[in-house]
Design a protein around this motif. Structure first.
Motif, PDB file in Angstrom:
ATOM      1  N   GLU A 246       7.797   3.963  -9.344  1.00 32.23           N
ATOM      2  CA  GLU A 246       8.891   2.523  -9.609  1.00 32.23           C
ATOM      3  C   GLU A 246      10.268   3.212  -9.834  1.00 32.23           C
ATOM      4  O   GLU A 246      10.312   4.050 -10.662  1.00 32.23           O
ATOM      5  CB  GLU A 246       8.334   1.595 -10.704  1.00 32.23           C
ATOM      6  CG  GLU A 246       8.973   0.191 -10.653  1.00 32.23           C
ATOM      7  CD  GLU A 246       8.065  -0.709 -11.422  1.00 32.23           C
ATOM      8  OE1 GLU A 246       8.974  -1.501 -11.908  1.00 32.23           O
ATOM      9  OE2 GLU A 246       7.032  -0.603 -12.012  1.00 32.23           O
ATOM     10  N   GLY A 247      11.184   2.609  -9.093  1.00 34.59           N
ATOM     11  CA  GLY A 247      12.386   3.011  -9.409  1.00 34.59           C
ATOM     12  C   GLY A 247      12.877   4.065  -8.268  1.00 34.59           C
ATOM     13  O   GLY A 247      14.045   4.214  -7.936  1.00 34.59           O
ATOM     14  N   ASN A 248      11.995   4.650  -7.553  1.00 29.09           N
ATOM     15  CA  ASN A 248      12.252   5.416  -6.595  1.00 29.09           C
ATOM     16  C   ASN A 248      12.914   4.772  -5.537  1.00 29.09           C
ATOM     17  O   ASN A 248      12.663   3.790  -5.288  1.00 29.09           O
ATOM     18  CB  ASN A 248      10.830   6.071  -6.082  1.00 29.09           C
ATOM     19  CG  ASN A 248      10.916   7.070  -4.872  1.00 29.09           C
ATOM     20  OD1 ASN A 248      11.351   6.580  -3.735  1.00 29.09           O
ATOM     21  ND2 ASN A 248      10.766   8.373  -5.096  1.00 29.09           N
ATOM     22  N   ALA A 249      13.874   5.451  -4.688  1.00 35.37           N
ATOM     23  CA  ALA A 249      14.520   4.980  -3.605  1.00 35.37           C
ATOM     24  C   ALA A 249      13.568   4.354  -2.659  1.00 35.37           C
ATOM     25  O   ALA A 249      13.645   3.093  -2.136  1.00 35.37           O
ATOM     26  CB  ALA A 249      15.395   6.001  -2.928  1.00 35.37           C
TER      27      ALA A 249
ATOM     28  N   LYS B  40       0.899  -1.144   0.007  1.00 39.13           N
ATOM     29  CA  LYS B  40      -0.107   0.016   0.104  1.00 39.13           C
ATOM     30  C   LYS B  40       0.881   1.368   0.064  1.00 39.13           C
ATOM     31  O   LYS B  40       0.498   2.231  -0.650  1.00 39.13           O
ATOM     32  CB  LYS B  40      -1.108  -0.138   1.226  1.00 39.13           C
ATOM     33  CG  LYS B  40      -2.022   1.253   1.292  1.00 39.13           C
ATOM     34  CD  LYS B  40      -2.952   0.885   2.439  1.00 39.13           C
ATOM     35  CE  LYS B  40      -4.281   0.646   1.687  1.00 39.13           C
ATOM     36  NZ  LYS B  40      -5.491   0.447   2.819  1.00 39.13           N
ATOM     37  N   ALA B  41       2.085   1.349   0.669  1.00 37.41           N
ATOM     38  CA  ALA B  41       2.853   2.339   0.962  1.00 37.41           C
ATOM     39  C   ALA B  41       3.761   2.600  -0.549  1.00 37.41           C
ATOM     40  O   ALA B  41       3.739   3.734  -0.908  1.00 37.41           O
ATOM     41  CB  ALA B  41       3.773   2.036   1.971  1.00 37.41           C
ATOM     42  N   GLN B  42       3.898   1.355  -1.168  1.00 38.57           N
ATOM     43  CA  GLN B  42       4.669   1.420  -2.361  1.00 38.57           C
ATOM     44  C   GLN B  42       4.010   2.154  -3.303  1.00 38.57           C
ATOM     45  O   GLN B  42       4.379   3.006  -4.482  1.00 38.57           O
ATOM     46  CB  GLN B  42       4.963   0.213  -2.694  1.00 38.57           C
ATOM     47  CG  GLN B  42       6.109  -0.211  -3.629  1.00 38.57           C
ATOM     48  CD  GLN B  42       6.421  -1.383  -4.077  1.00 38.57           C
ATOM     49  OE1 GLN B  42       5.689  -2.335  -4.122  1.00 38.57           O
ATOM     50  NE2 GLN B  42       7.723  -1.852  -3.970  1.00 38.57           N
ATOM     51  N   GLU B  43       2.611   2.143  -3.563  1.00 39.02           N
ATOM     52  CA  GLU B  43       1.711   2.921  -4.354  1.00 39.02           C
ATOM     53  C   GLU B  43       1.889   4.357  -4.544  1.00 39.02           C
ATOM     54  O   GLU B  43       1.478   4.997  -5.498  1.00 39.02           O
ATOM     55  CB  GLU B  43       0.365   2.602  -4.033  1.00 39.02           C
ATOM     56  CG  GLU B  43      -0.017   1.061  -4.224  1.00 39.02           C
ATOM     57  CD  GLU B  43      -1.594   0.754  -3.840  1.00 39.02           C
ATOM     58  OE1 GLU B  43      -2.412   1.592  -3.307  1.00 39.02           O
ATOM     59  OE2 GLU B  43      -1.937  -0.452  -3.968  1.00 39.02           O
ATOM     60  N   LYS B  44       2.300   4.953  -3.228  1.00 38.94           N
ATOM     61  CA  LYS B  44       2.634   6.457  -3.171  1.00 38.94           C
ATOM     62  C   LYS B  44       3.902   6.888  -4.079  1.00 38.94           C
ATOM     63  O   LYS B  44       4.006   8.147  -4.229  1.00 38.94           O
ATOM     64  CB  LYS B  44       2.670   6.679  -1.588  1.00 38.94           C
ATOM     65  CG  LYS B  44       1.498   6.552  -0.914  1.00 38.94           C
ATOM     66  CD  LYS B  44       1.805   6.871   0.489  1.00 38.94           C
ATOM     67  CE  LYS B  44       0.327   6.433   1.220  1.00 38.94           C
ATOM     68  NZ  LYS B  44       0.719   6.573   2.684  1.00 38.94           N
ATOM     69  N   PHE B  45       4.825   5.880  -4.433  1.00 40.02           N
ATOM     70  CA  PHE B  45       5.956   6.162  -4.948  1.00 40.02           C
ATOM     71  C   PHE B  45       5.944   5.557  -6.435  1.00 40.02           C
ATOM     72  O   PHE B  45       5.459   4.827  -6.954  1.00 40.02           O
ATOM     73  CB  PHE B  45       7.242   5.732  -4.209  1.00 40.02           C
ATOM     74  CG  PHE B  45       7.109   6.100  -2.688  1.00 40.02           C
ATOM     75  CD1 PHE B  45       7.477   7.534  -2.494  1.00 40.02           C
ATOM     76  CD2 PHE B  45       6.884   5.446  -1.807  1.00 40.02           C
ATOM     77  CE1 PHE B  45       7.680   7.690  -1.144  1.00 40.02           C
ATOM     78  CE2 PHE B  45       6.679   5.754  -0.415  1.00 40.02           C
ATOM     79  CZ  PHE B  45       7.048   6.999  -0.354  1.00 40.02           C
TER      80      PHE B  45
ATOM     81  N   GLU C 188      10.199  -2.456  -1.765  1.00 37.94           N
ATOM     82  CA  GLU C 188      10.303  -3.709  -2.757  1.00 37.94           C
ATOM     83  C   GLU C 188      11.122  -4.895  -1.741  1.00 37.94           C
ATOM     84  O   GLU C 188      10.657  -6.130  -1.968  1.00 37.94           O
ATOM     85  CB  GLU C 188      10.841  -3.579  -4.196  1.00 37.94           C
ATOM     86  CG  GLU C 188      10.720  -4.699  -4.968  1.00 37.94           C
ATOM     87  CD  GLU C 188       9.276  -4.832  -5.360  1.00 37.94           C
ATOM     88  OE1 GLU C 188       9.002  -6.516  -5.744  1.00 37.94           O
ATOM     89  OE2 GLU C 188       8.197  -4.254  -5.299  1.00 37.94           O
ATOM     90  N   ASN C 189      12.396  -4.328  -1.368  1.00 31.85           N
ATOM     91  CA  ASN C 189      13.034  -5.260  -0.950  1.00 31.85           C
ATOM     92  C   ASN C 189      12.495  -5.961   0.556  1.00 31.85           C
ATOM     93  O   ASN C 189      12.673  -7.053   0.826  1.00 31.85           O
ATOM     94  CB  ASN C 189      14.460  -4.713  -0.410  1.00 31.85           C
ATOM     95  CG  ASN C 189      15.450  -4.177  -1.669  1.00 31.85           C
ATOM     96  OD1 ASN C 189      15.165  -4.833  -2.680  1.00 31.85           O
ATOM     97  ND2 ASN C 189      16.175  -3.268  -1.553  1.00 31.85           N
ATOM     98  N   LEU C 190      11.887  -5.285   1.282  1.00 35.59           N
ATOM     99  CA  LEU C 190      11.161  -5.812   2.282  1.00 35.59           C
ATOM    100  C   LEU C 190      10.027  -6.741   1.915  1.00 35.59           C
ATOM    101  O   LEU C 190       9.829  -7.702   2.631  1.00 35.59           O
ATOM    102  CB  LEU C 190      10.638  -4.422   3.190  1.00 35.59           C
ATOM    103  CG  LEU C 190      10.081  -4.756   4.641  1.00 35.59           C
ATOM    104  CD1 LEU C 190      10.821  -5.599   5.478  1.00 35.59           C
ATOM    105  CD2 LEU C 190       9.710  -3.335   5.420  1.00 35.59           C
TER     106      LEU C 190
END
Length: 129
Positions: free
Chosen positions: A99-102, A92-97, A108-110
């Motif tokens: 793709e490729g952003n730090a 859900k948090a990933q949707e705010k950034f 993604e690693n987590l």
């Protein structure tokens, strides 16, 4: 079960270890008995179980270590909930950034580490049946 490379397992171990450390630091900020404290206690326990399972996979031992041998089926079942929760929250948090952003890559690693943890927990549970 999925076969993971040593590199994938090592990265998962680093992520899980960082998560344990971060949760332990955060837990000190909350009073014992609060919901946040309990959530972190449960998450730490799940991450410790995940860490033991990943270390076992890395050492390529099919037998359980002494510490891992003391983990019950119930504890494995309980460990799944925080792991699945971390996956969901990170997605859900990933949707705010972008793709490729730090931040996206960190999440993604987590997520990858938690998916490995989830698979290892589920595999150990079926192994104990």
């Amino acid at each position: 079960m999925d076969n993971y490379t040593d590199e994938e397992l090592s990265e998962a171990l680093r992520e899980v270890s960082k998560t344990i450390s971060n949760c332990e630091k955060m837990q000190k900020k909350f009073a014992e008995g609060t919901a946040q404290y309990s959530l972190l206690r449960n998450r730490i326990k799940a991450m410790v179980i995940s860490k033991l399972l990943i270390e076992s996979e890395l050492s390529q031992k099919n037998q359980m270590t002494e510490e891992l041998g003391q983990v019950t089926k119930e504890e494995l079942i309980e460990a799944l909930r925080p792991v699945v929760s971390v996956i969901s929250k990170c997605q859900k948090a990933q949707e705010k950034f972008a793709e490729g952003n730090a931040h996206y890559r960190r999440l993604e690693n987590l997520i990858k580490a938690m998916k490995i943890s989830k698979a290892l927990i589920e595999n150990r549970f079926t192994w104990l049946e």
